[in-house]
Write a protein that holds these residues in place. Structure first.
Motif, PDB file in Angstrom:
ATOM      1  N   ASP A  51       4.997  -3.090  -2.072  1.00 49.52           N
ATOM      2  CA  ASP A  51       3.823  -2.343  -1.617  1.00 49.52           C
ATOM      3  C   ASP A  51       4.021  -0.846  -1.792  1.00 49.52           C
ATOM      4  OD1 ASP A  51       1.202  -2.678  -0.619  1.00 49.52           O
ATOM      5  OD2 ASP A  51       1.807  -1.974   1.346  1.00 49.52           O
ATOM      6  N   TRP A  66      -2.540  -5.542  -4.489  1.00 50.89           N
ATOM      7  CA  TRP A  66      -2.125  -4.816  -3.282  1.00 50.89           C
ATOM      8  C   TRP A  66      -2.154  -5.700  -2.043  1.00 50.89           C
ATOM      9  CZ3 TRP A  66      -4.957  -4.050   1.123  1.00 50.89           C
ATOM     10  CH2 TRP A  66      -6.331  -4.351   1.045  1.00 50.89           C
ATOM     11  N   ASP A  74       2.046   0.632  -4.591  1.00 47.42           N
ATOM     12  CA  ASP A  74       0.637   0.753  -4.208  1.00 47.42           C
ATOM     13  C   ASP A  74       0.393   2.051  -3.450  1.00 47.42           C
ATOM     14  OD1 ASP A  74       0.286  -1.720  -5.266  1.00 47.42           O
ATOM     15  OD2 ASP A  74       0.010  -2.763  -3.373  1.00 47.42           O
ATOM     16  N   TRP A  92       4.793   2.698 -12.055  1.00 44.77           N
ATOM     17  CA  TRP A  92       3.812   1.621 -12.196  1.00 44.77           C
ATOM     18  C   TRP A  92       2.646   2.053 -13.085  1.00 44.77           C
ATOM     19  CZ3 TRP A  92       3.413  -3.395 -11.624  1.00 44.77           C
ATOM     20  CH2 TRP A  92       2.157  -3.999 -11.538  1.00 44.77           C
ATOM     21  N   ASN A 113       0.906  -7.813  -1.955  1.00 42.27           N
ATOM     22  CA  ASN A 113       2.106  -7.006  -1.699  1.00 42.27           C
ATOM     23  C   ASN A 113       2.303  -6.744  -0.209  1.00 42.27           C
ATOM     24  OD1 ASN A 113       2.611  -6.873  -4.427  1.00 42.27           O
ATOM     25  ND2 ASN A 113       1.678  -4.858  -4.699  1.00 42.27           N
ATOM     26  N   ILE A 142      -3.860  -1.510  -9.285  1.00 43.46           N
ATOM     27  CA  ILE A 142      -3.302  -2.115  -8.067  1.00 43.46           C
ATOM     28  C   ILE A 142      -4.300  -3.017  -7.363  1.00 43.46           C
ATOM     29  CG2 ILE A 142      -1.619  -0.285  -7.675  1.00 43.46           C
ATOM     30  CD1 ILE A 142      -3.523   0.946  -5.631  1.00 43.46           C
TER      31      ILE A 142
END
Length: 384
Positions: A31, A62, A34, A192, A65, A58
């Motif tokens: 996470d 998300w 994110d 990411w 996560n 994301i």
């Protein structure tokens, strides 16, 4: 032999200490990007289409996560009840701020594109920024306060009393740890975005991510130096029974300079944790600067792992020290659930954690590939 006696109580306590670390690291890695992407949103994306590209990197993952956050909270509740009681009481307002910020994320994702108004979308973009920046900051502040000790105590009946205030948590060392947390997760989020985007969004992510990687190295070093010279650690001063009852008041403990570094002196192999934190950030920063591909997110994940693991191995066996009564500090040996409870939980974890990992891997495999402006503007294959 009773089944749960196959694993002795001290071993189960250490296993659950390690599993708690795995869950917290899993949350920070899964996470964390994110949160980093949310904090980067207003800076890496200049147009509405670019912002939608960032959000859609994301958007599909998300929610899954955040399972790691729920697992971590559940593990604390069931395996370490005194830790849950003290931390969720003492950090109540901080937890409320985190939850309020996290609530902005699903609302922002769902409502941002419901109207064509530029002002409307801009407000939700900043809400998504808050939903990424604030939790990253406060989680780091919480870790900084944990390293310093939290102002709680027990009476002789083991009733908990918390003598601190919300603003007392915002002390200089805790804020330093908060900034380190933000820099670390922004670096991770940039990795990411490099993996999932291209064009100007990717270029800006490389720039901001490189800065964040440098700040991660500097702030991690400053945090370590302050922990050695300015912030007292804790150590146990009495004999310890690893299989003893969960009563923190049955031990002796004291504060001492550089006590958090005792484990490194006793077991030099543990230095691999902070080394991984530094080297991972350095490699991620170089990868971002010199246009390395998707491997940057793996390097930043290694840095996140090393930094968080450094806290755990430094504090062991403490899990939450008390700054006003060191004797009341919670440790691995005196703050756990019963032998049977830990065994049943371990059995359940052995079944369900692999299922979560398999499902998560499948989701990422299905959602693999870059998000580009064409996939946003053609009206197909995206939800936000």
């Amino acid at each position: 032999m009773i089944l749960h006696e196959l694993i002795d109580y001290p071993t189960l306590r250490v296993i659950w200490w390690a599993l708690l670390g795995v869950l917290l690291i899993g949350f920070a890695i899964m996470d964390g990007f994110d949160l980093g992407v949310g904090a980067l949103l207003p800076f890496v994306a200049r147009t509405d289409v670019e912002r939608r590209v960032v959000i859609n990197t994301i958007g599909p993952v998300w929610e899954g996560n955040q399972v790691w956050l729920i697992l971590g909270g559940g593990a604390i509740f069931a395996a370490w009840p005194p830790l849950y009681a003290v931390s969720f009481s003492g950090f109540y307002l901080a937890m409320f701020a985190i939850l309020a910020a996290l609530i902005l994320r699903p609302v922002g994702f769902k409502y941002r594109s419901k109207r064509e108004s530029t002002a409307w979308r801009s407000r939700w973009d900043w809400a998504l920024f808050v939903g990424g920046f604030v939790p990253a900051l406060i989680f780091g502040v919480a870790v900084g306060n944990t390293l310093q000790g939290v102002p709680f105590r027990f009476n002789e009946d083991l009733r908990i009393f918390y003598d601190g205030t919300f603003f007392g948590l915002l002390n200089p060392y805790a804020l330093l740890c908060g900034l380190l947390s933000v820099a670390m997760l922004v670096m991770h989020g940039a990795g990411w975005l490099v993996l999932k985007t291209d064009g100007m969004v990717q270029k800006r992510a490389r720039t901001y991510g490189s800065i964040a990687a440098l700040l991660t190295i500097v702030l991690f070093a400053l945090g370590g130096l302050a922990l050695y010279y300015l912030v007292d650690g804790y150590r146990i001063t009495s004999p310890v029974n690893p299989a003893g009852p969960s009563n923190p008041l049955m031990k002796g403990a004291e504060m001492a300079q550089a006590a958090w570094f005792a484990n490194y002196r006793a077991y030099p192999l543990l230095l691999a944790a902070p080394a991984l934190g530094f080297l991972g950030a350095m490699a991620a920063g170089l990868g971002l600067k010199f246009r390395m591909g998707g491997g940057v997110v793996l390097l930043s994940a290694l840095s996140v792992l090393g930094i968080i693991a450094s806290v755990g191995v430094s504090m062991f066996p403490f899990i939450l020290p008390s700054s006003i009564d060191p004797r009341a500090s919670l440790t691995v040996w005196d703050a756990s659930s019963s032998h049977l409870t830990l065994f049943i939980m371990l059995f359940a974890t052995a079944i369900f954690l692999p299922l979560i990992l398999i499902y998560t891997s499948w989701v990422y495999r299905v959602m693999w590939g870059k998000v580009d402006e064409k996939s946003i503007t053609d009206g197909h294959g995206h939800a936000y």
